[in-house]
Design a protein around this motif. Structure first.
Motif, PDB file in Angstrom:
ATOM      1  N   SER A  12       0.819  -1.213   0.000  1.00  0.00           N
ATOM      2  CA  SER A  12       0.000   0.000   0.000  1.00  0.00           C
ATOM      3  C   SER A  12       0.858   1.270   0.000  1.00  0.00           C
ATOM      4  N   SER A  13       2.138   1.124   0.364  1.00  0.00           N
ATOM      5  CA  SER A  13       3.039   2.283   0.400  1.00  0.00           C
ATOM      6  C   SER A  13       3.606   2.625  -0.970  1.00  0.00           C
ATOM      7  N   VAL A  14       3.507   1.694  -1.921  1.00  0.00           N
ATOM      8  CA  VAL A  14       4.073   1.914  -3.253  1.00  0.00           C
ATOM      9  C   VAL A  14       3.372   3.093  -3.919  1.00  0.00           C
ATOM     10  N   GLY A  15       4.150   4.001  -4.481  1.00  0.00           N
ATOM     11  CA  GLY A  15       3.595   5.175  -5.141  1.00  0.00           C
ATOM     12  C   GLY A  15       3.467   6.372  -4.239  1.00  0.00           C
ATOM     13  N   SER A  16       3.552   6.164  -2.925  1.00  0.00           N
ATOM     14  CA  SER A  16       3.475   7.284  -1.987  1.00  0.00           C
ATOM     15  C   SER A  16       4.806   8.036  -1.948  1.00  0.00           C
ATOM     16  N   LYS A  17       4.746   9.310  -1.642  1.00  0.00           N
ATOM     17  CA  LYS A  17       5.983  10.074  -1.513  1.00  0.00           C
ATOM     18  C   LYS A  17       6.703   9.640  -0.249  1.00  0.00           C
ATOM     19  N   PRO A  18       8.016   9.491  -0.310  1.00  0.00           N
ATOM     20  CA  PRO A  18       8.759   9.002   0.860  1.00  0.00           C
ATOM     21  C   PRO A  18       8.794  10.017   1.985  1.00  0.00           C
ATOM     22  N   LEU A  19       8.999   9.502   3.192  1.00  0.00           N
ATOM     23  CA  LEU A  19       9.168  10.319   4.384  1.00  0.00           C
ATOM     24  C   LEU A  19      10.618  10.249   4.844  1.00  0.00           C
ATOM     25  N   ALA A  20      11.048  11.270   5.569  1.00  0.00           N
ATOM     26  CA  ALA A  20      12.441  11.336   6.047  1.00  0.00           C
ATOM     27  C   ALA A  20      12.505  10.759   7.446  1.00  0.00           C
ATOM     28  N   ASP A  21      12.593   9.444   7.545  1.00  0.00           N
ATOM     29  CA  ASP A  21      12.542   8.786   8.847  1.00  0.00           C
ATOM     30  C   ASP A  21      13.807   8.975   9.668  1.00  0.00           C
ATOM     31  N   VAL A  22      14.937   9.221   9.013  1.00  0.00           N
ATOM     32  CA  VAL A  22      16.197   9.475   9.721  1.00  0.00           C
ATOM     33  C   VAL A  22      16.742  10.814   9.252  1.00  0.00           C
ATOM     34  N   GLN A  23      17.059  11.688  10.211  1.00  0.00           N
ATOM     35  CA  GLN A  23      17.605  13.006   9.885  1.00  0.00           C
ATOM     36  C   GLN A  23      18.711  13.344  10.875  1.00  0.00           C
ATOM     37  N   MET A  24      19.899  13.594  10.352  1.00  0.00           N
ATOM     38  CA  MET A  24      21.055  13.924  11.193  1.00  0.00           C
ATOM     39  C   MET A  24      21.844  15.046  10.544  1.00  0.00           C
ATOM     40  N   LEU A  25      22.270  15.993  11.360  1.00  0.00           N
ATOM     41  CA  LEU A  25      23.157  17.049  10.892  1.00  0.00           C
ATOM     42  C   LEU A  25      24.583  16.722  11.317  1.00  0.00           C
ATOM     43  N   VAL A  26      25.487  16.655  10.347  1.00  0.00           N
ATOM     44  CA  VAL A  26      26.913  16.458  10.629  1.00  0.00           C
ATOM     45  C   VAL A  26      27.601  17.811  10.535  1.00  0.00           C
ATOM     46  N   HIS A  27      28.170  18.253  11.661  1.00  0.00           N
ATOM     47  CA  HIS A  27      28.874  19.534  11.711  1.00  0.00           C
ATOM     48  C   HIS A  27      30.373  19.270  11.817  1.00  0.00           C
ATOM     49  N   LEU A  28      31.125  19.718  10.823  1.00  0.00           N
ATOM     50  CA  LEU A  28      32.581  19.604  10.830  1.00  0.00           C
ATOM     51  C   LEU A  28      33.156  20.981  11.121  1.00  0.00           C
ATOM     52  N   SER A  29      33.949  21.089  12.175  1.00  0.00           N
ATOM     53  CA  SER A  29      34.433  22.391  12.631  1.00  0.00           C
ATOM     54  C   SER A  29      35.277  23.096  11.577  1.00  0.00           C
ATOM     55  N   ALA A  30      35.373  24.403  11.729  1.00  0.00           N
ATOM     56  CA  ALA A  30      36.130  25.205  10.761  1.00  0.00           C
ATOM     57  C   ALA A  30      37.577  24.745  10.646  1.00  0.00           C
ATOM     58  N   ASP A  31      38.183  24.355  11.781  1.00  0.00           N
ATOM     59  CA  ASP A  31      39.584  23.914  11.738  1.00  0.00           C
ATOM     60  C   ASP A  31      39.715  22.419  11.442  1.00  0.00           C
ATOM     61  N   ARG A  32      38.564  21.747  11.240  1.00  0.00           N
ATOM     62  CA  ARG A  32      38.517  20.315  10.892  1.00  0.00           C
ATOM     63  C   ARG A  32      39.113  19.421  11.989  1.00  0.00           C
ATOM     64  N   LYS A  33      39.029  19.899  13.248  1.00  0.00           N
ATOM     65  CA  LYS A  33      39.595  19.119  14.354  1.00  0.00           C
ATOM     66  C   LYS A  33      38.540  18.417  15.203  1.00  0.00           C
ATOM     67  N   HIS A  34      37.285  18.785  15.043  1.00  0.00           N
ATOM     68  CA  HIS A  34      36.218  18.084  15.773  1.00  0.00           C
ATOM     69  C   HIS A  34      34.951  18.055  14.935  1.00  0.00           C
ATOM     70  N   ALA A  35      34.074  17.112  15.252  1.00  0.00           N
ATOM     71  CA  ALA A  35      32.816  16.964  14.515  1.00  0.00           C
ATOM     72  C   ALA A  35      31.696  16.667  15.498  1.00  0.00           C
ATOM     73  N   SER A  36      30.512  17.174  15.187  1.00  0.00           N
ATOM     74  CA  SER A  36      29.326  16.952  16.011  1.00  0.00           C
ATOM     75  C   SER A  36      28.205  16.453  15.117  1.00  0.00           C
ATOM     76  N   VAL A  37      27.409  15.544  15.646  1.00  0.00           N
ATOM     77  CA  VAL A  37      26.248  15.033  14.920  1.00  0.00           C
ATOM     78  C   VAL A  37      25.025  15.222  15.805  1.00  0.00           C
ATOM     79  N   VAL A  38      23.961  15.795  15.238  1.00  0.00           N
ATOM     80  CA  VAL A  38      22.710  15.995  15.975  1.00  0.00           C
ATOM     81  C   VAL A  38      21.564  15.383  15.174  1.00  0.00           C
TER      82      VAL A  38
END
Length: 529
Positions: free
Chosen positions: A113-139
Motif C-alpha cells: 500500500s506504500s508503493v507510489g506514496s511520496k517518501p518520508l524522512a525517517d532518519v535526519q542527522m546534521l553532521v557539523h565539521l568544525s572550521a579547523d577540521r579538528k572536531h565533529a558533532s552530529v545531531v
C-alpha cells in the motif's frame, strides 16, 4: 675499366661485412635499440589504456550519482563568517528515506500500500565539521518532532506546498530533500551546505561494503508486531556484541519499539555510526585503493546528493576532510525534546536545551572536551562593528515583529507593540510594530537589507543589549527589522546568556563519544526473548 656502379661495390662490401650480401641500403638497428623502442610503445599503450580505463571508471562513478536541488524552501539562515585563518565550518544533512517505490526497497520494509506514496524522512542527522577540521558533532532530530515546515516547491514536479506545522519527517514529501534542509535551517539557524540521502537498499549495500558493523544489546531482542502494536523491524539478536550487515544492519537502524522510542532509535543509530567510523579507520579504508574503490562504487550507487557535490571528486574531498577528525573528537547527540502538548505521540524541541545545542553548532563550539583548549570559539567577524556610521536615533526607521511563537508555546500577545514602545522611549521615534503576526523564530535577530543600513541595525541592537552576532543582513526585509524571538518572551532587557563552553552539552542530548566502544542498548521488556 669496370662498368659496375660504385654503389654495387659498396653494397657488396656492406654485405660481406654482415655475412649476408645483396641487401641494398637497409642496415638494421642494434637489437638493444629495437627492444627499447618496443618497450616504449608497450608502455605508452599501457599508460594510455590505464588512463582511459581510469577516466571511464570515473565517468561511471559520476553517472551512478543521483543529484537534486540543495534547497527548495524559504530559509533565512546565513553562511557563517570565516575565522581568522579563513576557514568555515561544514554542515551536511543526512537523510534516510523510507521509500518503498522499488521492488528491492519494498522487499526490505513496508507494505504494498506504500508503493507510489511520496517518501518520508525517517532518519535526519546534521553532521557539523568544525572550521579547523579538528572536531565533529552530529545531531539527530526524531522523525515525529513537530516543527514549522516552510513553503516549498518540488523541483521535479513544480508543485508548491504551503507552509505548515507538522512532524518533521513529512518535509521530504513536500518538496524533496531541499525542503527538509530548509526546515532544518529555519529551526536551527544553522546554514547547511549539503544534503545526502539514502534509502533502504542503499543502507544494505553500504553495510555489506563495509563488511559489517559491531553493535551490542544488553538482552536478547526481537522487534516484532505485538498485540495492539503493529510493525517492527524484524531485528532478532542475542545479547552481547556481534556484527550486523546487509538486511540485519537495516533492521538495527530501523528498530524503535524494542529500543523504547524514536529517541532510543536515534541512540542506536549513533552507536552504529560510531562503530562504522572506527571500523573504516581500522581498515585504512581511506588509504587502501582497493577498499576505497569498492566503497566508492557502492556509495555512488546508494546515495542521492545535493547537486553542488554531485561528483566523485567532491565527495572524495569531503571524505578526506572527515577522515582527519580523530574518533575521540566526534560526538553524536539527539536534539533534546519534550512531549508535544498537542499530541502525546509526538515531540517538540525542548526550549533552552535544544537552543543550547544549536547555538553551539552555530558558534562552532566543540561538543567534546578533548581539544587542546576548551571554550567558546565564535567565528571571526560575527561581533565586528560596522564601519558605516548609524543615523541619529530619531531618524532610524525600525519595524518590530513578534516571532515569539515556538513549537512548545504560543505567541506572546502585543510583544511587538511593547518593544516598539520601548524603542520610542529610548529616542527611536520612527519605531513601529508589525501587527500581522504568525511568525516564529527561536532567536531574536535584527535584520537589515543593505550595507548602508548595517550601522543603523547595530545601533538598534546595542540599545537593547542584543549581541552584534544577532545582526544579520537579509533580502527578506526592506528596512531595519527587529524580530523578537522565542528567547525573549518577557521583559524589556534582552536576557544575557553566557557563551557555551566546549563539552557543555545538555544531559538530555544523550551524547555518545566516537571513541566509546562500550555502549550497549537496553531492550524494552516486551521485545525480549
Amino acid at each position: 675499366m669496370s662498368l659496375a656502379p660504385r654503389s654495387g661495390s659498396s653494397t657488396a662490401e656492406s654485405g660481406g661485412r654482415h655475412g649476408g650480401g645483396g641487401r641494398r641500403g637497409t642496415g638494421r638497428p642494434p637489437r638493444r635499440r629495437r627492444v627499447l623502442r618496443w618497450s616504449a610503445t608497450v608502455l605508452a599503450v599501457v599508460i594510455l589504456g590505464t588512463a582511459t580505463a581510469g577516466y571511464l571508471y570515473y565517468r561511471h562513478l559520476n553517472a551512478n550519482l543521483e543529484t537534486g536541488k540543495r534547497s527548495s524552501g524559504d530559509s533565512k539562515a546565513e553562511k557563517p563568517q570565516p575565522n581568522a585563518a579563513g576557514q568555515t565550518p561544514l554542515n551536511i544533512l543526512l537523510i534516510g528515506s523510507d521509500s518503498r517505490n522499488s521492488a528491492e526497497n519494498l522487499e526490505l520494509g513496508g507494505s504494498k500500500s506504500s508503493v507510489g506514496s511520496k517518501p518520508l524522512a525517517d532518519v535526519q542527522m546534521l553532521v557539523h565539521l568544525s572550521a579547523d577540521r579538528k572536531h565533529a558533532s552530529v545531531v539527530s532530530i526524531p522523525r515525529d518532532t513537530r516543527v514549522d515546515i516552510p513553503e516549498c516547491t518540488d523541483p521535479e514536479t513544480g508543485e508548491t506546498y504551503p507552509a505548515t506545522n507538522t512532524i518533521i519527517n513529512a518535509s521530504l514529501a513536500r518538496g524533496g530533500a531541499g525542503c527538509t534542509l530548509a526546515t532544518w535551517q529555519n529551526l536551527t539557524g544553522v546554514y547547511i551546505d549539503h544534503w545526502m540521502m539514502i534509502d533502504f537498499a542503499g543502507v544494505v549495500s553500504m553495510a555489506d561494503a563495509v563488511g559489517g558493523v559491531e553493535v551490542c544489546v544488553n538482552q536478547n531482542v526481537h522487534d516484532r508486531p505485538l498485540p495492539g502494536v503493529p510493525g517492527g523491524s524484524g531485528l532478532k539478536l542475542k545479547e552481547g556484541r556481534q556484527k550486523v550487515q546487509g538486511e540485519k544492519a537495516l533492521q538495527w537502524l530501523r528498530t524503535r519499539h524494542a529500543f523504547f522510542s524514536d529517541v532510543g532509535r536515534a541512540k542506536a543509530q549513533h552507536m552504529y555510526m560510531n562503530s562504522m567510523i572506527r571500523t573504516l579507520k581500522e581498515q585504512n579504508a581511506f588509504t587502501d585503493t582497493g577498499r576505497l574503490m569498492n566503497l566508492a562504487e557502492t556509495a555512488t550507487d546508494a546515495l542521492k546528493v545535493s547537486e553542488e557535490i554531485g561528483s566523485v571528486k567532491k565527495l572524495y574531498d569531503l571524505a578526506m576532510q572527515l577522515k582527519t577528525v580523530p574518533t575521540n573528537r566526534i560526538t553524536m547527540t539527539t536534539m533534546p525534546t519534550d512531549v508535544d502538548p498537542q499530541n502525546a505521540n509526538h515531540l517538540v524541541p525542548a526550549g533552552e536545551d535544544a537552543e543550547k545545542i544549536w547555538s553551539m553548532v552555530r558558534d562552532d563550539v566543540a561538543f567534546d572536551k578533548n581539544g587542546k583548549a576548551a571554550g567558546s570559539k565564535k567565528t571571526s567577524g560575527t561581533e565586528k562593528a560596522s564601519s558605516d556610521p548609524a543615523a541619529d536615533d530619531a531618524e532610524i526607521g525600525v519595524l518590530v515583529q513578534n516571532a515569539t511563537r515556538s513549537d512548545a508555546e504560543g505567541a506572546v500577545d502585543r510583544r511587538a507593540s511593547e518593544l516598539a514602545g520601548l524603542l520610542v522611549e529610548k529616542g527611536f521615534t520612527r519605531a513601529a510594530a508589525d501587527l500581522t503576526g504568525g511568525l516564529s523564530e527561536e532567536q531574536t535577530v535584527v535584520r537589515y537589507p543593505s550595507a548602508e543600513l548595517e550601522g543603523d541595525a547595530q545601533r538598534i541592537a546595542k540599545s537593547l543589549g542584543i549581541p552584534l552576532s544577532s545582526v544579520k543582513r537579509s533580502t527578506d526585509v526592506s528596512g531595519v527589522t527587529l524580530v523578537v524571538g522565542a528567547d525573549w518572551r518577557t521583559g524589556t532587557s534582552y536576557p544575557k546568556k553566557s557563551a557555551p563552553q566546549a563539552g557543555e552539552i545538555p544531559e538530555s542530548a544523550d551524547a555518545i563519544n566516537g571513541s566509546d566502544s562500550g555502549q550497549c542498548m537496553d531492550v524494552y521488556e516486551p521485545y525480549r526473548w
